[in-house]
Design a protein around this motif. Structure first.
Motif, mmCIF file in Angstrom:
data_model
loop_
_atom_site.group_PDB
_atom_site.id
_atom_site.type_symbol
_atom_site.label_atom_id
_atom_site.label_comp_id
_atom_site.label_asym_id
_atom_site.label_seq_id
_atom_site.Cartn_x
_atom_site.Cartn_y
_atom_site.Cartn_z
ATOM 1 N N THR A 74 0.827 -1.211 0.000
ATOM 2 C CA THR A 74 0.000 0.000 0.000
ATOM 3 C C THR A 74 0.859 1.258 0.000
ATOM 4 N N ALA A 75 1.919 1.256 0.814
ATOM 5 C CA ALA A 75 2.814 2.416 0.859
ATOM 6 C C ALA A 75 3.521 2.622 -0.477
ATOM 7 N N GLN A 76 3.851 1.531 -1.153
ATOM 8 C CA GLN A 76 4.502 1.664 -2.457
ATOM 9 C C GLN A 76 3.529 2.161 -3.523
ATOM 10 N N VAL A 77 2.273 1.766 -3.420
ATOM 11 C CA VAL A 77 1.260 2.278 -4.356
ATOM 12 C C VAL A 77 1.133 3.794 -4.199
ATOM 13 N N ARG A 78 1.152 4.258 -2.947
ATOM 14 C CA ARG A 78 1.082 5.696 -2.696
ATOM 15 C C ARG A 78 2.286 6.405 -3.313
ATOM 16 N N ALA A 79 3.462 5.797 -3.153
ATOM 17 C CA ALA A 79 4.668 6.382 -3.743
ATOM 18 C C ALA A 79 4.632 6.322 -5.270
ATOM 19 N N LEU A 80 3.987 5.304 -5.813
ATOM 20 C CA LEU A 80 3.858 5.188 -7.268
ATOM 21 C C LEU A 80 2.965 6.300 -7.821
ATOM 22 N N ARG A 81 1.886 6.585 -7.113
ATOM 23 C CA ARG A 81 0.967 7.634 -7.568
ATOM 24 C C ARG A 81 1.581 9.023 -7.439
ATOM 25 N N GLN A 82 2.319 9.215 -6.347
ATOM 26 C CA GLN A 82 2.977 10.506 -6.137
ATOM 27 C C GLN A 82 4.349 10.237 -5.517
ATOM 28 N N PRO A 83 5.391 10.073 -6.332
ATOM 29 C CA PRO A 83 6.710 9.651 -5.830
ATOM 30 C C PRO A 83 7.513 10.782 -5.186
ATOM 31 N N SER A 84 6.877 11.496 -4.264
ATOM 32 C CA SER A 84 7.565 12.562 -3.544
ATOM 33 C C SER A 84 8.508 11.974 -2.507
ATOM 34 N N ALA A 85 9.415 12.801 -2.010
ATOM 35 C CA ALA A 85 10.357 12.337 -0.991
ATOM 36 C C ALA A 85 9.612 11.832 0.238
ATOM 37 N N GLU A 86 8.545 12.528 0.627
ATOM 38 C CA GLU A 86 7.783 12.133 1.813
ATOM 39 C C GLU A 86 7.154 10.758 1.629
ATOM 40 N N ASN A 87 6.548 10.512 0.472
ATOM 41 C CA ASN A 87 5.914 9.217 0.229
ATOM 42 C C ASN A 87 6.929 8.091 0.095
ATOM 43 N N VAL A 88 8.064 8.389 -0.510
ATOM 44 C CA VAL A 88 9.115 7.375 -0.613
ATOM 45 C C VAL A 88 9.644 7.033 0.771
ATOM 46 N N GLN A 89 9.850 8.051 1.607
ATOM 47 C CA GLN A 89 10.330 7.793 2.959
ATOM 48 C C GLN A 89 9.324 6.963 3.746
ATOM 49 N N ARG A 90 8.035 7.257 3.562
ATOM 50 C CA ARG A 90 7.012 6.455 4.229
ATOM 51 C C ARG A 90 7.025 5.012 3.740
ATOM 52 N N ALA A 91 7.266 4.831 2.449
ATOM 53 C CA ALA A 91 7.330 3.478 1.901
ATOM 54 C C ALA A 91 8.514 2.709 2.481
ATOM 55 N N VAL A 92 9.641 3.379 2.647
ATOM 56 C CA VAL A 92 10.814 2.724 3.240
ATOM 57 C C VAL A 92 10.508 2.338 4.688
ATOM 58 N N GLY A 93 9.906 3.253 5.444
ATOM 59 C CA GLY A 93 9.542 2.931 6.824
ATOM 60 C C GLY A 93 8.571 1.767 6.890
ATOM 61 N N ALA A 94 7.578 1.762 5.990
ATOM 62 C CA ALA A 94 6.614 0.659 5.959
ATOM 63 C C ALA A 94 7.299 -0.650 5.588
ATOM 64 N N GLY A 95 8.308 -0.566 4.727
ATOM 65 C CA GLY A 95 9.023 -1.776 4.325
ATOM 66 C C GLY A 95 9.878 -2.349 5.430
ATOM 67 N N ILE A 96 10.468 -1.475 6.249
ATOM 68 C CA ILE A 96 11.283 -1.960 7.366
ATOM 69 C C ILE A 96 10.412 -2.750 8.335
ATOM 70 N N LEU A 97 9.264 -2.176 8.702
ATOM 71 C CA LEU A 97 8.376 -2.863 9.636
ATOM 72 C C LEU A 97 7.536 -3.933 8.931
ATOM 73 N N GLY A 98 7.299 -3.749 7.617
ATOM 74 C CA GLY A 98 6.561 -4.749 6.862
ATOM 75 C C GLY A 98 7.311 -6.054 6.715
ATOM 76 N N LEU A 99 8.597 -6.016 7.031
ATOM 77 C CA LEU A 99 9.368 -7.258 7.034
ATOM 78 C C LEU A 99 8.825 -8.247 8.056
#
Length: 347
Positions: free
Chosen positions: A285-310
């Protein structure tokens, strides 16, 4: 009124608040570490005992060491891009960050030696080497992502080689843990690809590619439940009544045990599928958000979600290895980690 918050002292003049040290090492993000070791142990049939817990403690120390070393190495860059971090803000002296990294590395290697002897040290040393090489040399090179993915792979394999009763050969354990280690490594590779764009934003092709890889990882994890349940304390033993005499009929008491084994297999598949869906639901879901709007904020959120999504990914892999109970426990910890991450960023 004097500040009564706990402090740690480095040298005769400096005092650092423990809260700032927690920020330095991204303390809650370490909750993503135990699942590596547990998934590897489950795949190899290792028991969850004091030795395994010691290896988990070793991996947590090395993870925290990497976070502190990262901020030591990036002090100059962070002073421009992330001035609120503990080191560039001056709340943690740069030499203190290096001391923390060194101390935690020594602690991690020591715990590995105490917990698993030469086997565990044989995993902890390359893990520490990859962490230090990444932070001090490889981060800005094409090999940076490979180093971090390799570190996570080694962390999973560290759980597989923990010595103990019925542990078997190291080679056999490594073979059984190869698939979960590889899937964790692939996931980490997507994180590293995204993390390069946390400050300036990403081209659309980057989150598109990482999302596709994450989807494949989730499908492979959820569907590829191993045929052979891990033996030992993590998965339980097959009752002797299941074994039919040679050339004869099955034991007359076998139907009940067979139902038990069938139920355990269903539990493995259900928990593995649930973990894979949770993984894709959070990180995807976080990556979809970054795909729609690949801003620094959304990319950072996707990275954070990926760390805990592990964590749900690890839960699925643990269930796949034959330990659905432990997998469910990892799944329960995930919401706690997400809540803590609101207070201390995992990135």
């Amino acid at each position: 009124m004097k500040d009564r918050k706990a402090v740690a002292r480095f040298g005769s003049r400096s005092a650092v608040r423990l809260a700032d040290l927690a920020l330095l090492v991204r303390a809650p993000a370490a909750l993503s570490v135990p699942g590596d070791v547990i998934a590897g142990a489950a795949a190899a049939g290792r028991p969850l005992n004091a030795r395994t817990l010691g290896v988990i403690g070793s991996s947590v120390c090395l993870y925290w060491a990497g976070m502190a070393l990262n901020d030591y190495a990036d002090a100059t860059v962070d002073s421009v891009e992330r001035p609120d971090r503990p080191v560039p803000s001056g709340r943690v002296p740069r030499r203190a960050a290096l001391a923390v990294a060194g101390g935690l590395t020594v602690a991690g290697l020591g715990l590995a030696a105490v917990a698993g002897g030469r086997r565990s040290v044989g995993a902890a040393v390359p893990l520490a080497g990859l962490v230090w090489a990444y932070d001090l040399k490889l981060k800005s090179t094409p090999w940076g992502g490979v180093a971090m993915a390799g570190a996570r792979v080694v962390d999973v394999l560290a759980g597989a080689v923990v010595p103990g009763r019925g542990a078997g050969s190291v080679g056999g354990a490594l073979r059984r843990a190869a698939v979960p280690a590889g899937l964790v490594g692939v996931h980490t590779g997507t994180l590293m690809a995204l993390s390069r764009y946390e400050v300036g934003g990403a081209p659309v092709r980057v989150p598109a590619a990482t999302l596709a890889v994450s989807a494949v990882t989730a499908v492979a994890t959820g569907l590829s439940v191993g045929r052979g349940a891990a033996k030992g304390a993590l998965s339980g033993a097959v009752p002797s009544g299941l074994v039919a005499p040679r050339g004869g009929a099955a034991n007359r008491h076998s139907p009940a045990p067979l139902k038990g084994v069938a139920g355990a297999a269903r539990s493995k598949k259900l928990v593995a599928a649930a973990g894979a869906l949770a993984y894709l639901g959070t990180y995807g879901t976080a990556q979809v958000r970054a795909l729609r709007q690949p801003s620094a904020e959304n990319v950072q959120r996707a990275v954070g979600a990926g760390i805990l999504g592990l964590m749900p990914l690890q839960a699925a892999l643990t269930a796949r290895g034959g330990a659905p109970g432990l997998a469910a426990a990892l799944g329960v910890v995930h919401p706690l980690a997400r809540r803590l991450a609101r207070r201390i960023s995992p990135t």
